[in-house]
Each structure stands twice: as C-alpha cells, then as structure tokens.
Write a protein that holds these residues in place. Sequence first.
Motif, PDB file in Angstrom:
ATOM      1  N   ASN A  33       5.266  53.323  34.276  1.00 19.17           N
ATOM      2  CA  ASN A  33       4.980  52.805  32.944  1.00 19.17           C
ATOM      3  C   ASN A  33       5.517  51.391  32.792  1.00 19.17           C
ATOM      4  O   ASN A  33       6.580  51.060  33.310  1.00 19.17           O
ATOM      5  CB  ASN A  33       5.597  53.724  31.888  1.00 19.17           C
ATOM      6  N   ASN A  34       4.781  50.574  32.056  1.00 15.93           N
ATOM      7  CA  ASN A  34       5.125  49.153  31.954  1.00 15.93           C
ATOM      8  C   ASN A  34       6.524  48.901  31.417  1.00 15.93           C
ATOM      9  O   ASN A  34       7.184  47.960  31.834  1.00 15.93           O
ATOM     10  CB  ASN A  34       4.074  48.385  31.154  1.00 15.93           C
ATOM     11  N   VAL A  35       7.024  49.710  30.504  1.00 11.41           N
ATOM     12  CA  VAL A  35       8.357  49.451  29.957  1.00 11.41           C
ATOM     13  C   VAL A  35       9.457  49.669  30.996  1.00 11.41           C
ATOM     14  O   VAL A  35      10.536  49.087  30.893  1.00 11.41           O
ATOM     15  CB  VAL A  35       8.654  50.295  28.697  1.00 11.41           C
ATOM     16  N   VAL A  36       9.178  50.454  32.015  1.00 11.20           N
ATOM     17  CA  VAL A  36      10.179  50.733  33.048  1.00 11.20           C
ATOM     18  C   VAL A  36      10.458  49.490  33.888  1.00 11.20           C
ATOM     19  O   VAL A  36      11.573  49.293  34.370  1.00 11.20           O
ATOM     20  CB  VAL A  36       9.738  51.924  33.919  1.00 11.20           C
ATOM     21  N   TYR A  37       9.472  48.618  34.033  1.00 10.10           N
ATOM     22  CA  TYR A  37       9.671  47.378  34.784  1.00 10.10           C
ATOM     23  C   TYR A  37      10.826  46.578  34.181  1.00 10.10           C
ATOM     24  O   TYR A  37      11.635  45.993  34.894  1.00 10.10           O
ATOM     25  CB  TYR A  37       8.406  46.527  34.773  1.00 10.10           C
ATOM     26  N   TYR A  38      10.901  46.546  32.849  1.00  7.64           N
ATOM     27  CA  TYR A  38      11.986  45.828  32.181  1.00  7.64           C
ATOM     28  C   TYR A  38      13.342  46.443  32.519  1.00  7.64           C
ATOM     29  O   TYR A  38      14.334  45.732  32.671  1.00  7.64           O
ATOM     30  CB  TYR A  38      11.775  45.807  30.669  1.00  7.64           C
ATOM     31  N   SER A  39      13.389  47.746  32.643  1.00 12.04           N
ATOM     32  CA  SER A  39      14.619  48.424  33.040  1.00 12.04           C
ATOM     33  C   SER A  39      15.027  48.019  34.450  1.00 12.04           C
ATOM     34  O   SER A  39      16.209  47.759  34.719  1.00 12.04           O
ATOM     35  CB  SER A  39      14.417  49.943  32.961  1.00 12.04           C
ATOM     36  N   TYR A  40      14.062  47.955  35.358  1.00 13.62           N
ATOM     37  CA  TYR A  40      14.350  47.503  36.722  1.00 13.62           C
ATOM     38  C   TYR A  40      14.881  46.067  36.714  1.00 13.62           C
ATOM     39  O   TYR A  40      15.839  45.747  37.417  1.00 13.62           O
ATOM     40  CB  TYR A  40      13.095  47.548  37.598  1.00 13.62           C
ATOM     41  N   PHE A  41      14.249  45.203  35.933  1.00 13.28           N
ATOM     42  CA  PHE A  41      14.678  43.807  35.852  1.00 13.28           C
ATOM     43  C   PHE A  41      16.105  43.712  35.302  1.00 13.28           C
ATOM     44  O   PHE A  41      16.961  43.005  35.841  1.00 13.28           O
ATOM     45  CB  PHE A  41      13.725  42.987  34.984  1.00 13.28           C
ATOM     46  N   ASP A  42      16.360  44.416  34.204  1.00 13.05           N
ATOM     47  CA  ASP A  42      17.667  44.372  33.554  1.00 13.05           C
ATOM     48  C   ASP A  42      18.760  44.883  34.490  1.00 13.05           C
ATOM     49  O   ASP A  42      19.839  44.289  34.589  1.00 13.05           O
ATOM     50  CB  ASP A  42      17.622  45.190  32.263  1.00 13.05           C
ATOM     51  N   SER A  43      18.489  45.985  35.182  1.00 11.19           N
ATOM     52  CA  SER A  43      19.474  46.544  36.112  1.00 11.19           C
ATOM     53  C   SER A  43      19.767  45.579  37.258  1.00 11.19           C
ATOM     54  O   SER A  43      20.924  45.438  37.677  1.00 11.19           O
ATOM     55  CB  SER A  43      18.986  47.884  36.672  1.00 11.19           C
ATOM     56  N   THR A  44      18.743  44.913  37.763  1.00 10.05           N
ATOM     57  CA  THR A  44      18.928  43.964  38.861  1.00 10.05           C
ATOM     58  C   THR A  44      19.786  42.785  38.419  1.00 10.05           C
ATOM     59  O   THR A  44      20.729  42.386  39.117  1.00 10.05           O
ATOM     60  CB  THR A  44      17.565  43.468  39.381  1.00 10.05           C
ATOM     61  N   ILE A  45      19.479  42.220  37.264  1.00 14.64           N
ATOM     62  CA  ILE A  45      20.258  41.091  36.748  1.00 14.64           C
ATOM     63  C   ILE A  45      21.720  41.491  36.584  1.00 14.64           C
ATOM     64  O   ILE A  45      22.632  40.783  37.039  1.00 14.64           O
ATOM     65  CB  ILE A  45      19.685  40.590  35.404  1.00 14.64           C
ATOM     66  N   ASN A  46      21.961  42.608  35.940  1.00 12.22           N
ATOM     67  CA  ASN A  46      23.339  43.015  35.680  1.00 12.22           C
ATOM     68  C   ASN A  46      24.078  43.391  36.952  1.00 12.22           C
ATOM     69  O   ASN A  46      25.274  43.101  37.083  1.00 12.22           O
ATOM     70  CB  ASN A  46      23.388  44.124  34.638  1.00 12.22           C
ATOM     71  N   ARG A  47      23.405  43.994  37.920  1.00 12.07           N
ATOM     72  CA  ARG A  47      24.039  44.288  39.212  1.00 12.07           C
ATOM     73  C   ARG A  47      24.504  42.988  39.852  1.00 12.07           C
ATOM     74  O   ARG A  47      25.617  42.893  40.358  1.00 12.07           O
ATOM     75  CB  ARG A  47      23.051  45.028  40.124  1.00 12.07           C
ATOM     76  N   TYR A  48      23.659  41.960  39.817  1.00  9.06           N
ATOM     77  CA  TYR A  48      24.030  40.666  40.403  1.00  9.06           C
ATOM     78  C   TYR A  48      25.207  40.043  39.650  1.00  9.06           C
ATOM     79  O   TYR A  48      26.159  39.566  40.264  1.00  9.06           O
ATOM     80  CB  TYR A  48      22.825  39.717  40.408  1.00  9.06           C
ATOM     81  N   LEU A  49      25.146  40.036  38.332  1.00 10.25           N
ATOM     82  CA  LEU A  49      26.213  39.419  37.542  1.00 10.25           C
ATOM     83  C   LEU A  49      27.553  40.125  37.740  1.00 10.25           C
ATOM     84  O   LEU A  49      28.607  39.475  37.793  1.00 10.25           O
ATOM     85  CB  LEU A  49      25.843  39.400  36.055  1.00 10.25           C
ATOM     86  N   ILE A  50      27.527  41.433  37.869  1.00 13.42           N
ATOM     87  CA  ILE A  50      28.748  42.210  38.089  1.00 13.42           C
ATOM     88  C   ILE A  50      29.288  41.959  39.495  1.00 13.42           C
ATOM     89  O   ILE A  50      30.456  41.626  39.679  1.00 13.42           O
ATOM     90  CB  ILE A  50      28.485  43.716  37.855  1.00 13.42           C
ATOM     91  N   ASP A  51      28.415  42.125  40.499  1.00 16.15           N
ATOM     92  CA  ASP A  51      28.850  42.019  41.896  1.00 16.15           C
ATOM     93  C   ASP A  51      29.184  40.599  42.323  1.00 16.15           C
ATOM     94  O   ASP A  51      30.167  40.369  43.019  1.00 16.15           O
ATOM     95  CB  ASP A  51      27.774  42.567  42.844  1.00 16.15           C
ATOM     96  N   GLU A  52      28.383  39.635  41.922  1.00 15.65           N
ATOM     97  CA  GLU A  52      28.542  38.265  42.413  1.00 15.65           C
ATOM     98  C   GLU A  52      29.257  37.341  41.435  1.00 15.65           C
ATOM     99  O   GLU A  52      29.854  36.357  41.847  1.00 15.65           O
ATOM    100  CB  GLU A  52      27.172  37.673  42.771  1.00 15.65           C
ATOM    101  N   GLY A  53      29.173  37.642  40.133  1.00 15.57           N
ATOM    102  CA  GLY A  53      29.778  36.755  39.133  1.00 15.57           C
ATOM    103  C   GLY A  53      31.002  37.325  38.454  1.00 15.57           C
ATOM    104  O   GLY A  53      31.636  36.656  37.635  1.00 15.57           O
ATOM    105  N   GLY A  54      31.341  38.587  38.760  1.00 13.41           N
ATOM    106  CA  GLY A  54      32.523  39.202  38.174  1.00 13.41           C
ATOM    107  C   GLY A  54      32.387  39.576  36.715  1.00 13.41           C
ATOM    108  O   GLY A  54      33.398  39.746  36.019  1.00 13.41           O
ATOM    109  N   LEU A  55      31.159  39.742  36.215  1.00 13.44           N
ATOM    110  CA  LEU A  55      30.972  40.122  34.811  1.00 13.44           C
ATOM    111  C   LEU A  55      31.599  41.495  34.559  1.00 13.44           C
ATOM    112  O   LEU A  55      31.324  42.457  35.268  1.00 13.44           O
ATOM    113  CB  LEU A  55      29.478  40.163  34.461  1.00 13.44           C
TER     114      LEU A  55
END
Length: 143
Positions: A33-55
């Motif tokens: 479903n199209n709304v799930v793509y946004y969930s994938y995007f959001d999870s990817t961004i936050n994974r990067y910010l947490i792992d690489e930026g220390g958020l």
Amino acid sequence: MTDKQSRPAREEYGYLCPVDSRWSDNDIYGHINNVVYYSYFDSTINRYLIDEGGLDIHQGEHIAYVVSSGCDYLEAAAYPEPLVVGLKVDKLGNSSVRYGLALFGNEGVAKATGFVVHVFVNRESGRPVPIPGPLRDALTALS
C-alpha cells in the motif's frame, strides 16, 4: 510508470537500508500500500540519524519534525520481495534538510522515489535550531 532506464539507480544513494516487507503491508490489490512507502522512508532516515549522527530519539535535546514529504510510485512492490531504501541529502540548510529517497527491489532501478523535509527543533520549545554538529556531519556525508 516511467522508463526503467530513466529511473535512479542504487549507486546514486550514499546510504542503503534493507527493509523487510510484511504480509500486512500488502493491500487488497496485492501490492504494498502506498502509505507504507512513507513508513519505509521514515524508518530509513531515522535509522541513519541514530546510527550515524547520534540522534537520541528518547532523551535528546533536539529532534526533527517532518514538514513536507512526497512520493512518486513507479512500479509496484509486493510482499515477500526483498526491498532496500536508498537515502541521500538533496539540500542541507541551517535547521532543515531535504532527503532524497528511493525504494528498490531485486532490480537495480527504483520502484518509487520520494523526498522528506526535516526541520530540527528543540524538544521542549518546538522551535527550530541549527542542526547539531554530529548530525550535520552525518548529513554532509550524504550530500
């Protein structure tokens, strides 16, 4: 749908994050479903910010708000296909960042492309703040 040759390739993204689709991600039409793509995007961004930026999403002084987003659906994806989200930085401002994203399946071309704009704010006041140093460094690496 667009010509596969004109779609972005994985190599255009500095960070690739595997995504496990779930049976429940599919809709009645048999694709994710199209709304799930946004969930994938959001999870990817936050994974990067947490792992690489220390958020610190739970206790940190600064957090990021999504203020704008969009997605172009180029080809259907469906469970149980293995998926990968590509992430890059399209524009880095003082307190905001615009991410470029793409969802890939087994082939090397994007099934969807999108963007998300984050504004970094003080957790308590909700007011914009300059992007903190470690996060800015991580985002600069994707520019």
